[in-house]
Design a protein around this motif. Structure first.
Motif, PDB file in Angstrom:
ATOM      1  N   ASN A 126       0.819  -1.212   0.000  1.00  0.00           N
ATOM      2  CA  ASN A 126       0.000   0.000   0.000  1.00  0.00           C
ATOM      3  C   ASN A 126       0.849   1.257   0.000  1.00  0.00           C
ATOM      4  O   ASN A 126       0.452   2.301  -0.517  1.00  0.00           O
ATOM      5  CB  ASN A 126      -0.924  -0.023   1.234  1.00  0.00           C
ATOM      6  N   ILE A 127       2.054   1.159   0.581  1.00  0.00           N
ATOM      7  CA  ILE A 127       2.897   2.352   0.721  1.00  0.00           C
ATOM      8  C   ILE A 127       4.260   2.216   0.050  1.00  0.00           C
ATOM      9  O   ILE A 127       4.932   3.214  -0.217  1.00  0.00           O
ATOM     10  CB  ILE A 127       3.102   2.703   2.209  1.00  0.00           C
ATOM     11  N   ALA A 128       4.678   0.969  -0.228  1.00  0.00           N
ATOM     12  CA  ALA A 128       6.016   0.753  -0.795  1.00  0.00           C
ATOM     13  C   ALA A 128       5.923   0.436  -2.283  1.00  0.00           C
ATOM     14  O   ALA A 128       4.995  -0.241  -2.737  1.00  0.00           O
ATOM     15  CB  ALA A 128       6.717  -0.386  -0.062  1.00  0.00           C
ATOM     16  N   TYR A 129       6.889   0.936  -3.047  1.00  0.00           N
ATOM     17  CA  TYR A 129       6.929   0.696  -4.484  1.00  0.00           C
ATOM     18  C   TYR A 129       7.556  -0.668  -4.789  1.00  0.00           C
ATOM     19  O   TYR A 129       8.597  -1.015  -4.220  1.00  0.00           O
ATOM     20  CB  TYR A 129       7.756   1.767  -5.188  1.00  0.00           C
ATOM     21  N   LYS A 141       4.427  10.678 -12.130  1.00  0.00           N
ATOM     22  CA  LYS A 141       3.755  11.398 -13.213  1.00  0.00           C
ATOM     23  C   LYS A 141       2.453  12.059 -12.750  1.00  0.00           C
ATOM     24  O   LYS A 141       2.230  13.251 -12.983  1.00  0.00           O
ATOM     25  CB  LYS A 141       3.448  10.453 -14.378  1.00  0.00           C
ATOM     26  N   TYR A 142       1.586  11.278 -12.092  1.00  0.00           N
ATOM     27  CA  TYR A 142       0.236  11.759 -11.798  1.00  0.00           C
ATOM     28  C   TYR A 142       0.070  12.304 -10.380  1.00  0.00           C
ATOM     29  O   TYR A 142      -0.892  13.024 -10.107  1.00  0.00           O
ATOM     30  CB  TYR A 142      -0.783  10.631 -12.016  1.00  0.00           C
ATOM     31  N   GLY A 143       0.966  11.913  -9.458  1.00  0.00           N
ATOM     32  CA  GLY A 143       0.798  12.315  -8.078  1.00  0.00           C
ATOM     33  C   GLY A 143      -0.245  11.500  -7.344  1.00  0.00           C
ATOM     34  O   GLY A 143      -0.588  11.786  -6.197  1.00  0.00           O
ATOM     35  N   VAL A 144      -0.743  10.469  -7.988  1.00  0.00           N
ATOM     36  CA  VAL A 144      -1.726   9.556  -7.423  1.00  0.00           C
ATOM     37  C   VAL A 144      -1.653   8.284  -8.251  1.00  0.00           C
ATOM     38  O   VAL A 144      -1.250   8.319  -9.417  1.00  0.00           O
ATOM     39  CB  VAL A 144      -3.157  10.166  -7.469  1.00  0.00           C
ATOM     40  N   ARG A 145      -2.010   7.152  -7.654  1.00  0.00           N
ATOM     41  CA  ARG A 145      -1.960   5.921  -8.422  1.00  0.00           C
ATOM     42  C   ARG A 145      -3.020   4.946  -7.937  1.00  0.00           C
ATOM     43  O   ARG A 145      -3.501   5.042  -6.805  1.00  0.00           O
ATOM     44  CB  ARG A 145      -0.577   5.266  -8.331  1.00  0.00           C
ATOM     45  N   ALA A 146      -3.392   4.019  -8.812  1.00  0.00           N
ATOM     46  CA  ALA A 146      -4.303   2.943  -8.448  1.00  0.00           C
ATOM     47  C   ALA A 146      -3.459   1.821  -7.856  1.00  0.00           C
ATOM     48  O   ALA A 146      -2.825   1.060  -8.581  1.00  0.00           O
ATOM     49  CB  ALA A 146      -5.083   2.455  -9.667  1.00  0.00           C
ATOM     50  N   ILE A 147      -3.431   1.742  -6.540  1.00  0.00           N
ATOM     51  CA  ILE A 147      -2.560   0.773  -5.869  1.00  0.00           C
ATOM     52  C   ILE A 147      -3.010  -0.652  -6.144  1.00  0.00           C
ATOM     53  O   ILE A 147      -2.216  -1.528  -6.476  1.00  0.00           O
ATOM     54  CB  ILE A 147      -2.532   1.048  -4.353  1.00  0.00           C
ATOM     55  N   ALA A 148      -4.306  -0.902  -6.015  1.00  0.00           N
ATOM     56  CA  ALA A 148      -4.835  -2.256  -6.168  1.00  0.00           C
ATOM     57  C   ALA A 148      -4.718  -2.723  -7.616  1.00  0.00           C
ATOM     58  O   ALA A 148      -5.286  -2.127  -8.524  1.00  0.00           O
ATOM     59  CB  ALA A 148      -6.294  -2.300  -5.726  1.00  0.00           C
ATOM     60  N   GLY A 149      -3.941  -3.768  -7.824  1.00  0.00           N
ATOM     61  CA  GLY A 149      -3.830  -4.364  -9.149  1.00  0.00           C
ATOM     62  C   GLY A 149      -2.980  -3.616 -10.143  1.00  0.00           C
ATOM     63  O   GLY A 149      -2.826  -4.053 -11.282  1.00  0.00           O
ATOM     64  N   VAL A 339      12.020 -11.227  -0.894  1.00  0.00           N
ATOM     65  CA  VAL A 339      12.288  -9.947  -0.239  1.00  0.00           C
ATOM     66  C   VAL A 339      13.225  -9.108  -1.107  1.00  0.00           C
ATOM     67  O   VAL A 339      14.257  -9.595  -1.586  1.00  0.00           O
ATOM     68  CB  VAL A 339      12.908 -10.167   1.152  1.00  0.00           C
ATOM     69  N   GLN A 340      12.852  -7.828  -1.313  1.00  0.00           N
ATOM     70  CA  GLN A 340      13.658  -6.905  -2.100  1.00  0.00           C
ATOM     71  C   GLN A 340      13.756  -5.566  -1.373  1.00  0.00           C
ATOM     72  O   GLN A 340      12.857  -5.190  -0.618  1.00  0.00           O
ATOM     73  CB  GLN A 340      13.037  -6.672  -3.485  1.00  0.00           C
ATOM     74  N   GLU A 341      14.821  -4.849  -1.655  1.00  0.00           N
ATOM     75  CA  GLU A 341      14.990  -3.512  -1.107  1.00  0.00           C
ATOM     76  C   GLU A 341      14.192  -2.522  -1.947  1.00  0.00           C
ATOM     77  O   GLU A 341      14.200  -2.577  -3.171  1.00  0.00           O
ATOM     78  CB  GLU A 341      16.471  -3.119  -1.118  1.00  0.00           C
ATOM     79  N   THR A 342      13.507  -1.584  -1.266  1.00  0.00           N
ATOM     80  CA  THR A 342      12.754  -0.577  -1.992  1.00  0.00           C
ATOM     81  C   THR A 342      12.557   0.638  -1.086  1.00  0.00           C
ATOM     82  O   THR A 342      13.195   0.761  -0.038  1.00  0.00           O
ATOM     83  CB  THR A 342      11.396  -1.137  -2.467  1.00  0.00           C
ATOM     84  N   VAL A 343      11.662   1.543  -1.509  1.00  0.00           N
ATOM     85  CA  VAL A 343      11.362   2.726  -0.696  1.00  0.00           C
ATOM     86  C   VAL A 343       9.853   2.914  -0.633  1.00  0.00           C
ATOM     87  O   VAL A 343       9.112   2.411  -1.479  1.00  0.00           O
ATOM     88  CB  VAL A 343      12.017   4.010  -1.265  1.00  0.00           C
ATOM     89  N   THR A 344       9.418   3.659   0.364  1.00  0.00           N
ATOM     90  CA  THR A 344       8.003   3.990   0.494  1.00  0.00           C
ATOM     91  C   THR A 344       7.721   5.296  -0.244  1.00  0.00           C
ATOM     92  O   THR A 344       8.650   6.001  -0.667  1.00  0.00           O
ATOM     93  CB  THR A 344       7.599   4.155   1.963  1.00  0.00           C
ATOM     94  N   ARG A 345       6.455   5.607  -0.338  1.00  0.00           N
ATOM     95  CA  ARG A 345       6.039   6.823  -1.042  1.00  0.00           C
ATOM     96  C   ARG A 345       6.614   8.079  -0.386  1.00  0.00           C
ATOM     97  O   ARG A 345       6.889   9.084  -1.076  1.00  0.00           O
ATOM     98  CB  ARG A 345       4.512   6.894  -1.072  1.00  0.00           C
ATOM     99  N   ASP A 346       6.811   8.037   0.931  1.00  0.00           N
ATOM    100  CA  ASP A 346       7.335   9.218   1.619  1.00  0.00           C
ATOM    101  C   ASP A 346       8.852   9.198   1.773  1.00  0.00           C
ATOM    102  O   ASP A 346       9.426  10.002   2.505  1.00  0.00           O
ATOM    103  CB  ASP A 346       6.660   9.384   2.991  1.00  0.00           C
ATOM    104  N   GLY A 347       9.524   8.225   1.079  1.00  0.00           N
ATOM    105  CA  GLY A 347      10.979   8.259   1.017  1.00  0.00           C
ATOM    106  C   GLY A 347      11.709   7.467   2.070  1.00  0.00           C
ATOM    107  O   GLY A 347      12.882   7.744   2.331  1.00  0.00           O
ATOM    108  N   GLN A 348      11.068   6.468   2.659  1.00  0.00           N
ATOM    109  CA  GLN A 348      11.737   5.621   3.648  1.00  0.00           C
ATOM    110  C   GLN A 348      12.233   4.336   2.994  1.00  0.00           C
ATOM    111  O   GLN A 348      11.514   3.719   2.211  1.00  0.00           O
ATOM    112  CB  GLN A 348      10.761   5.271   4.784  1.00  0.00           C
ATOM    113  N   GLU A 349      13.468   3.937   3.306  1.00  0.00           N
ATOM    114  CA  GLU A 349      14.006   2.693   2.775  1.00  0.00           C
ATOM    115  C   GLU A 349      13.448   1.513   3.575  1.00  0.00           C
ATOM    116  O   GLU A 349      13.531   1.495   4.812  1.00  0.00           O
ATOM    117  CB  GLU A 349      15.528   2.691   2.838  1.00  0.00           C
ATOM    118  N   VAL A 350      12.880   0.539   2.863  1.00  0.00           N
ATOM    119  CA  VAL A 350      12.252  -0.613   3.514  1.00  0.00           C
ATOM    120  C   VAL A 350      12.531  -1.873   2.697  1.00  0.00           C
ATOM    121  O   VAL A 350      13.096  -1.810   1.598  1.00  0.00           O
ATOM    122  CB  VAL A 350      10.715  -0.431   3.654  1.00  0.00           C
ATOM    123  N   GLN A 351      12.100  -3.000   3.233  1.00  0.00           N
ATOM    124  CA  GLN A 351      12.115  -4.253   2.489  1.00  0.00           C
ATOM    125  C   GLN A 351      10.680  -4.645   2.151  1.00  0.00           C
ATOM    126  O   GLN A 351       9.760  -4.389   2.928  1.00  0.00           O
ATOM    127  CB  GLN A 351      12.778  -5.362   3.302  1.00  0.00           C
TER     128      GLN A 351
END
Length: 429
Positions: A126-129, A141-149, A339-351
């Motif tokens: 929901n929050i991580a890319y 691009k849009y500043g919003v996205r359809a997370i589900a699917g 498990v992969q390294e990524t970031v959240t929408r607000d810029g936090q590094e997470v797995q």
């Protein structure tokens, strides 16, 4: 004070502006005369297409369209996503009660039935890319996205293309017996062998769940996909598409080259990462004398043919009447259960470990997608050719016209005697 979109345009427009026309665009439409616009999201109410430019008086049945949609739908086998969708198409407009096209826009819709948005919304997705997914770039691009699917970035968007492509396939068959057939030619480093581009059939392709007409190679491909799938990973490869009985003359010399249109069409398919026409990159390893397709006169039809087909049926951006052969490379599916390294929408590094239902290998279901996009390009090219170059018949004497080219062409009148060697001096930039 609230301003409507139209009101804002009126304020922003110069006083000399008399009218404003807004058309569906920003990447949702494709084609010139045979034109489609797709719509809908993966977890929305449904997905579909508006097809404009279909010729009138074409018999079109829902069952014909459903054949290609069934080949595209999820849940076909253990190597496709288990999402359970019937993908039953509804035709909303453009046909009369006898299922004959009216020449007006044809609208088609497929309702979504088995979406599970909680797989995306009730966890870290929901929050991580997802790495290498369109999540991040859509948000940028849009500043919003359809997370589900994944919204429009999902392969579910291709339902509209495949539905419209089935109509294009019907038109091409009626026009010149044109066939468009694709198959899985490579999974990772496992390549299909001994496939006759002139004779393989859709039945050959669909005879196994990998959709490779070479059974021995298909078994090796399936074993590799299973190995990768069981490890929670994904795998990519190559789809080869062949269009037979395409007449010479389709395409254009410069910006609208036929292979350029095909490249754009196929590279617009989700997960597509590479495109080749004919020998493609392998042709760079050859010299000119090795790569050139020598011409000859077919002894039965009198038509101009090529002894080889390294050009893939296209020369100078225009079809030469031989088989059109293209190759499309697809990357591994980005959503994986590792498990992969990524970031959240607000810029936090997470797995992140991907959840949900996804194809471990997109190739088997990409077959009808590639076929659809090639058919759409060719149907559009046929209509453009008829509009520009065949609006008025060439009434020059047969002796002054170019010899007909290609597998379906036939020379009228007597053949010319075979000439000797011609020394040609060419001065090109």
């Amino acid at each position: 004070m609230k301003l409507s979109f139209v009101g804002l345009l009126a304020v922003a427009a110069p006083a000399t502006t008399a009218a404003f026309t807004l058309t569906m665009g920003t990447g949702n439409s494709f084609g010139r005369m045979f034109r489609i616009s797709t719509w809908g999201e993966s977890h929305g109410g449904g997905v579909g297409v508006n097809l404009d430019g279909c010729p009138p008086r074409i018999p079109i049945s829902r069952e014909e369209i459903q054949v290609d949609l069934d080949r595209r739908r999820p849940g076909q086998s253990r190597i496709t996503t288990p999402r359970n969708e019937a993908d039953a198409v509804e035709i909303l407009s453009g046909l009369n009660p006898q299922d004959i096209s009216l020449g007006t826009p044809i609208a088609m819709v497929v309702r979504n039935k088995d979406q599970r948005s909680g797989d995306y919304l009730d966890n870290d997705m929901n929050i991580a890319y997802r790495p290498s997914h369109a999540d991040a770039t859509y948000d940028a691009k849009y500043g919003v996205r359809a997370i589900a699917g994944g919204g429009r970035s999902s392969a579910r968007e291709t339902i509209g293309r495949v539905a419209a492509g089935a109509i294009a396939r019907k038109i091409l068959k009626m026009y010149n017996g044109i066939e468009v057939l694709a198959y899985v030619s490579k999974v990772q480093d496992i390549e299909a062998e001994n496939i006759d581009q002139d004779t393989f059939t859709m039945e050959d392709v669909d005879s196994n769940i990998v959709r490779c007409p070479d059974e021995a190679s298909a078994e090796k491909m399936l074993a590799r996909i299973d190995e990768i799938r069981k490890g929670g990973n994904s795998i990519g490869g190559v789809v080869t598409c062949v269009a037979r009985n395409v007449p010479a003359g389709l395409g254009a010399p410069v910006f609208d080259k036929l292979e350029a249109d095909l490249a754009k069409a196929c590279m617009s398919i989700p997960a597509a990462k590479g495109f080749e026409s004919g020998d493609g990159f392998a042709g760079t390893l050859l010299s000119g004398i090795e790569h050139n397709d020598e011409f000859y006169i077919d002894p039965e039809t009198g038509a101009t043919r090529t002894r080889t087909n390294r050009s893939g049926g296209i020369q100078g951006g225009i079809s030469n009447g031989e088989n059109i052969v293209i190759h499309v490379a697809f990357k591994p599916t980005s959503t994986i259960a590792q498990v992969q390294e990524t970031v959240t929408r607000d810029g936090q590094e997470v797995q992140l470990r991907g959840k949900g239902r996804h194809d471990p290998c997109v190739l088997p279901r990409a077959i009808p997608m590639v076929e659809a996009m090639v058919a759409l390009v060719l149907a559009d090219a046929v209509m453009c050719q008829k509009a520009q170059c065949e609006l008025f018949p060439n009434e020059a004497p047969v002796s002054e016209q170019p010899n007909p080219m290609g597998t379906t062409a036939k020379r009228e009148g007597e053949r010319k005697e075979k000439g000797g060697r011609v020394n040609l001096s060419v001065d090109e930039e």
